[in-house]
Design a protein around this motif. Structure first.
Motif, mmCIF file in Angstrom:
data_model
loop_
_atom_site.group_PDB
_atom_site.id
_atom_site.type_symbol
_atom_site.label_atom_id
_atom_site.label_comp_id
_atom_site.label_asym_id
_atom_site.label_seq_id
_atom_site.Cartn_x
_atom_site.Cartn_y
_atom_site.Cartn_z
ATOM 1 N N SER A 109 0.890 -0.991 -0.029
ATOM 2 C CA SER A 109 0.099 0.060 -0.044
ATOM 3 C C SER A 109 0.782 1.366 0.044
ATOM 4 C CB SER A 109 -0.880 0.115 1.212
ATOM 5 O OG SER A 109 -1.646 1.333 1.450
ATOM 6 N N GLY A 110 0.431 2.301 -0.639
ATOM 7 C CA GLY A 110 1.035 3.450 -0.625
ATOM 8 C C GLY A 110 0.883 4.168 0.654
ATOM 9 N N ASP A 111 0.154 4.021 1.547
ATOM 10 C CA ASP A 111 -0.250 4.660 2.760
ATOM 11 C C ASP A 111 0.087 3.837 3.977
ATOM 12 O OD1 ASP A 111 -1.445 5.742 5.008
ATOM 13 O OD2 ASP A 111 -2.963 6.656 3.732
ATOM 14 N N GLN A 112 1.211 3.906 4.578
ATOM 15 C CA GLN A 112 1.506 3.113 5.654
ATOM 16 C C GLN A 112 0.475 3.251 6.831
ATOM 17 O OE1 GLN A 112 4.300 1.226 6.018
ATOM 18 N NE2 GLN A 112 3.416 0.400 7.924
ATOM 19 N N THR A 113 -0.226 3.989 7.286
ATOM 20 C CA THR A 113 -1.296 4.190 8.142
ATOM 21 C C THR A 113 -2.198 3.153 7.959
ATOM 22 O OG1 THR A 113 -1.026 6.648 8.532
ATOM 23 C CG2 THR A 113 -2.989 5.545 9.411
ATOM 24 N N VAL A 114 -2.578 2.879 6.529
ATOM 25 C CA VAL A 114 -3.644 2.151 6.212
ATOM 26 C C VAL A 114 -2.918 0.568 6.802
ATOM 27 C CG1 VAL A 114 -4.412 0.718 4.145
ATOM 28 C CG2 VAL A 114 -4.691 3.141 4.281
ATOM 29 N N VAL A 115 -1.867 0.437 6.359
ATOM 30 C CA VAL A 115 -1.035 -0.906 6.672
ATOM 31 C C VAL A 115 -1.104 -1.362 8.215
ATOM 32 C CG1 VAL A 115 1.016 -2.261 6.615
ATOM 33 C CG2 VAL A 115 0.283 -0.637 4.780
ATOM 34 N N ASP A 116 -0.989 0.055 9.012
ATOM 35 C CA ASP A 116 -0.700 -0.157 10.520
ATOM 36 C C ASP A 116 -2.198 -0.812 10.893
ATOM 37 O OD1 ASP A 116 1.712 0.309 10.422
ATOM 38 O OD2 ASP A 116 1.336 2.534 10.800
ATOM 39 N N VAL A 117 -3.348 -0.133 10.346
ATOM 40 C CA VAL A 117 -4.806 -0.417 10.627
ATOM 41 C C VAL A 117 -5.164 -1.705 10.408
ATOM 42 C CG1 VAL A 117 -7.186 0.299 10.536
ATOM 43 C CG2 VAL A 117 -5.345 2.150 10.647
ATOM 44 N N PHE A 118 -4.559 -1.928 9.215
ATOM 45 C CA PHE A 118 -4.907 -3.368 8.616
ATOM 46 C C PHE A 118 -4.209 -4.571 9.530
ATOM 47 C CE2 PHE A 118 -3.522 -7.331 6.378
ATOM 48 C CZ PHE A 118 -4.857 -7.504 5.669
ATOM 49 N N ALA A 119 -2.700 -4.275 10.011
ATOM 50 C CA ALA A 119 -2.365 -5.346 10.871
ATOM 51 C C ALA A 119 -2.982 -5.329 12.527
ATOM 52 C CB ALA A 119 -0.949 -4.908 11.152
ATOM 53 N N GLU A 120 -3.255 -4.128 12.804
ATOM 54 C CA GLU A 120 -3.918 -4.180 14.089
ATOM 55 C C GLU A 120 -5.372 -4.955 14.294
ATOM 56 O OE1 GLU A 120 -4.474 -0.228 15.035
ATOM 57 O OE2 GLU A 120 -2.183 0.331 15.136
ATOM 58 N N ARG A 121 -6.340 -4.520 13.093
ATOM 59 C CA ARG A 121 -7.452 -5.154 12.835
ATOM 60 C C ARG A 121 -7.546 -6.566 12.675
ATOM 61 N NH1 ARG A 121 -11.543 -0.727 10.132
ATOM 62 N NH2 ARG A 121 -10.870 0.966 11.631
ATOM 63 N N LEU A 122 -6.651 -7.169 11.937
ATOM 64 C CA LEU A 122 -6.345 -8.566 11.834
ATOM 65 C C LEU A 122 -5.830 -9.290 12.807
ATOM 66 C CD1 LEU A 122 -6.247 -11.060 9.663
ATOM 67 C CD2 LEU A 122 -4.035 -10.329 8.891
ATOM 68 N N ALA A 123 -4.951 -8.685 13.570
ATOM 69 C CA ALA A 123 -4.631 -9.275 14.911
ATOM 70 C C ALA A 123 -5.801 -9.512 15.900
ATOM 71 C CB ALA A 123 -3.285 -8.639 15.422
ATOM 72 N N ALA A 124 -6.554 -8.504 15.973
ATOM 73 C CA ALA A 124 -7.689 -8.402 16.871
ATOM 74 C C ALA A 124 -8.591 -9.482 16.427
ATOM 75 C CB ALA A 124 -8.218 -7.062 16.719
ATOM 76 N N ARG A 125 -8.920 -9.562 15.213
ATOM 77 C CA ARG A 125 -9.974 -10.824 14.552
ATOM 78 C C ARG A 125 -9.514 -12.004 15.014
ATOM 79 N NH1 ARG A 125 -13.515 -10.871 9.808
ATOM 80 N NH2 ARG A 125 -13.633 -12.755 9.009
ATOM 81 N N LEU A 126 -7.997 -12.210 14.815
ATOM 82 C CA LEU A 126 -7.705 -13.660 15.076
ATOM 83 C C LEU A 126 -7.666 -14.000 16.512
ATOM 84 C CD1 LEU A 126 -4.755 -13.595 12.530
ATOM 85 C CD2 LEU A 126 -6.970 -14.880 12.168
ATOM 86 N N ALA A 127 -7.368 -12.913 17.377
ATOM 87 C CA ALA A 127 -7.355 -13.087 18.975
ATOM 88 C C ALA A 127 -8.827 -13.275 19.268
ATOM 89 C CB ALA A 127 -6.671 -11.934 19.413
ATOM 90 N N SER A 128 -9.626 -12.618 18.673
ATOM 91 C CA SER A 128 -10.978 -12.735 19.365
ATOM 92 C C SER A 128 -11.921 -14.104 18.990
ATOM 93 C CB SER A 128 -11.997 -11.516 18.597
ATOM 94 O OG SER A 128 -12.196 -11.897 17.282
#
Length: 458
Positions: free
Chosen positions: A332-351
């Motif tokens: 992605s050309g937007d690092q903020t988008v990547v950071d949010v993606f990683a956080e939400r993926l981790a939360a989804r898997l942990a939940s």
């Protein structure tokens, strides 16, 4: 005293023992040093071999010139006619395709061509792609590879570095004639021109109406301007469609950086990566997130479902779960988008909302390249950095992107050459789904779907 009774024997023995001890210690140090040097040399050799092999794999298979030669042999080239493809604009996918299309029209017309150029995206506003700043082909592509491969595939076509190099150019009949590729069929369907085989006849009739005649001593210069996905790329046969795009290779430094990203992935996360193979199974997941400012501005989220972060993320998450891969390479050309993606993926898997709980690692090219390599990457522009992502995503074990961007379509269509399916949707209802790639969603999920399937050379 130690040496009182037999002083010379004891002292001599002690001296010998000390010599032996120090010899062994010295040998151990030298031996350890040799091992370290050898080990470092071996690692450097292994990395060098890996990088060389990985850089050689840019397409599913090396170029086969035969289909290109067959098409060129029918073109009837003529001296005195020159085509140019100037200031092509857009991202990688569109610029690449515009250049290929321009070359294809030049083959139809039977003329020579000047090495194409492109418009430079505005660095301070990435939505501004139609600037007046022109950059040469090697801004994105390997100039010499283009000349060599096009010459090999189409030996009848002459290729020039500049218009001034064309024979008798100063005696040309008039200023360049502007032409849009589909102006002879302006009402063509979305699948492209109905009669591309008649383009040469229409072109010659158009030239006649301009009151010009192609002659070596009075050249005609035709400037092909930008049109959009109107050329049906498979009209010349599947073999030509598959091979023609290979005349354009990405610039060497981006291919080397992509190979270094692959090497780091192999070292840290994905030992199954084979640098000689286009796609290694069970290695890593390739995720293209199209949520940069230019994308959201062009495809407004209130109309375009997959311009909404939540919807785009959700499709990617479900596909990641389906593949079972634990290393996720995100582009992605937007690092903020990547950071949010990683956080939400981790939360989804942990939940526990996923079918199975597991750990995943989200990485980008910026995470994997360090030191001089990272500085080299950072020195590249937005579009040049995207070349690195393109190559790494192309090599991924599984890949997913959106349907409103040419970038993921280019990757998915290129990978489809390896598919056992002749069509694009044999594994599901997505716009493209084969065993290697998914273009997410159905036509109903988009206000409209551009004809990338018909108009993009892989």
């Amino acid at each position: 005293m130690l040496c009182q009774d037999r002083p010379w024997v004891v002292c001599f023995s002690s001296a010998c023992l000390l010599v032996i001890i120090w010899s062994f210690r010295l040998f151990d140090v030298r031996d350890a040093f040799s091992i370290l040097v050898y080990d470092e040399s071996r690692k450097q050799h292994e990395e060098g071999v890996f990088l060389h092999q990985a850089m050689d794999v840019e397409f599913p298979a090396p170029i086969d010139y035969r289909p290109i030669r067959e098409v060129c042999a029918r073109a009837q080239f003529r001296p005195g006619l020159l085509f140019t493809c100037e200031e092509q604009h857009g991202g990688i996918g569109m610029v690449r395709n515009q250049i290929l299309k321009c070359v294809r029209y030049a083959i139809h017309g039977g003329g020579a061509i000047v090495v194409p150029s492109m418009a430079l995206r505005n660095a301070s506003d990435i939505t501004d792609i139609e600037t007046a700043t022109e950059v040469p082909l090697d801004y994105m592509f390997d100039r010499q590879a283009f000349i060599t491969r096009l010459s090999e595939g189409c030996p009848e076509m002459r290729i020039y570095d500049r218009v001034e190099d064309f024979p008798s150019y100063e005696q040309r009949v008039e200023e360049p004639l502007a032409l849009v590729g589909d102006q002879f069929e302006p009402d063509h369907p979305r699948e492209g021109l109905r009669h591309p085989g008649q383009w040469r006849r229409s072109f010659d009739e158009w030239l006649a109406k301009q009151s010009v005649k192609v002659r070596p001593d009075a050249p005609v210069h035709v400037r092909l301007e930008q049109s959009f996905l109107e050329y049906p790329v498979r009209v010349d046969g599947d073999a030509f469609a598959r091979e023609f795009g290979k005349v354009l290779s990405f610039r060497d430094d981006t291919r080397e950086l992509a190979a270094k990203v692959l090497f780091k992935l192999k070292q840290r996360f994905a030992p199954s990566i084979d640098p000689t193979k286009a796609i290694s199974p069970d290695a890593y997941y390739g995720c293209h997130l199209r949520l940069e400012k230019d994308a959201v501005d062009a495809w407004q989220p209130d109309e375009w479902r997959f311009s909404r972060m939540e919807d785009q993320f959700d499709e990617q998450f479900r596909n990641i779960e389906r593949t079972g891969l634990s290393t996720i390479y995100v582009a992605s050309g937007d690092q903020t988008v990547v950071d949010v993606f990683a956080e939400r993926l981790a939360a989804r898997l942990a939940s526990g909302s996923s079918s199975e709980k597991r750990n995943v690692t989200v990485v980008t090219k910026h995470d994997l390249l360090q030191g001089p390599d990272r500085r080299q990457l950072d020195s590249l522009t937005f579009d040049q950095q995207a070349l690195v992502d393109f190559l790494v995503l192309f090599r991924s074990s599984a890949f997913m992107g959106v349907a409103h961007s040419s970038f993921p379509w280019n990757i998915a269509l290129r990978r489809h050459e390896l598919s056992k399916y002749s069509q694009y949707g044999n594994e599901g209802s997505d716009l493209l789904r084969d065993e290697y790639s998914v273009i997410m969603g159905m036509e109903a999920d988009y206000p409209h779907v551009d004809p990338f399937v018909y108009g993009l050379w892989p």
